[in-house]
Scaffold this active site. Sequence first.
Site, PDB file in Angstrom:
ATOM      1  N   CYS A  55       1.000  -1.155  -0.024  1.00 52.75           N
ATOM      2  CA  CYS A  55      -0.105  -0.031   0.208  1.00 52.75           C
ATOM      3  C   CYS A  55       0.917   1.365  -0.179  1.00 52.75           C
ATOM      4  CB  CYS A  55      -0.976   0.007   1.326  1.00 52.75           C
ATOM      5  SG  CYS A  55      -2.093   1.272   1.344  1.00 52.75           S
ATOM      6  N   CYS A  59      -2.422   4.002   7.108  1.00 59.54           N
ATOM      7  CA  CYS A  59      -3.341   4.051   8.152  1.00 59.54           C
ATOM      8  C   CYS A  59      -3.039   3.433   9.513  1.00 59.54           C
ATOM      9  CB  CYS A  59      -4.770   3.580   7.511  1.00 59.54           C
ATOM     10  SG  CYS A  59      -4.923   4.368   5.859  1.00 59.54           S
ATOM     11  N   CYS A  62      -4.922  -0.022  10.304  1.00 63.70           N
ATOM     12  CA  CYS A  62      -4.975  -0.936   9.278  1.00 63.70           C
ATOM     13  C   CYS A  62      -4.930  -2.376   9.836  1.00 63.70           C
ATOM     14  CB  CYS A  62      -3.847  -0.807   8.317  1.00 63.70           C
ATOM     15  SG  CYS A  62      -3.987  -1.898   6.687  1.00 63.70           S
TER      16      CYS A  62
END
Length: 338
Positions: A55, A59, A62
């Site tokens: 990714c 975040c 996650c």
Amino acid sequence: MLSDASPSALLLLLLLLVAALYLLAPPLHPPFPRSATRPLTQVPISVNYHFTRRCNKSCGFCFHTATTSHIEPLPNQKEALRLLAAAGMRKINFAGGEPFLYPKPLGAMLAFCKRELALESVSIVTNGSLVREAFLREHAEDLDILAVSCDSFHEETNVAIGRGEGDQVAQLYRIAGWCRKYGVLFKLNTVVNRLNVREDMNAHVAALKPFRWKCFQVLIVQGENDSAERLRDGNKFTISDGEFDEFCERHRGQACLVPEPNRLMAKSYLILDEYLRFLDRTGKQPSRSILEVGVQRALESVYWDEESFLERGGLYDWARPEGEKGGCGGASVEELDW
């Protein structure tokens, strides 16, 4: 009198007596509660295929982190999708990681699922940062739903979460416009967490008009985001059930709102990982690859809460619309200046 009855009548009476005794007799084994039983066969109606863990965002909560960079060769992925379709899959959702890190194989899989497998619904979940209009222009006819994750309409909050770089909201509006232009259902995903739980998103949701707005209570998954020893520690983002309910109550006027508290989300998603294995959210090991053991044997080795899948609205009108598809209603995208 019995002596006057015909042989056929006597036989019928005997059968009725045997049936009555069978029905009245106690079972040889006590029945298991429904939650402890499993059907002999399961149908993977809706599958979330996380074909990469890589990714371009970070975040903090996650729950499918970049612990590997593995990705299967495209022929293997297509064969796995073919097996799933043969086992009853009707909807496939491509997720990650970030699926748009691999736009060419992603586009090839969309076409394969729609044109060769004739699946009812093909969707993608993305953080939106790598979505380009050219991709939708080329692949829209093979894509039913594009879901974009956006946790806040305040860019400083997105940056603090690890999802934004200061331009996520403007990009979200661009994607919503592209979806309308090319006839793809636009969906909005929001993880309700410690940093956004008090935010009022009504005006933006009404303007964006998603056909579904999924609001997830931030989830802790064992082995993924459950401690400081992991790539992500989601514990600092958690909220109470009551706080999640308050967020949903604040936005109850949005007809497209689909709340997913932890009790419904934790074990109700059927997830195929980057090694083509079903994941088990009870802490057990994942299944073996469906290319090795087949779909049914792989399913039997993991726990998938089908009742919660249905309770959270896992079955819905998920096909690409023939014409204009309504959303939450409200102002048009163009009415807000970005």
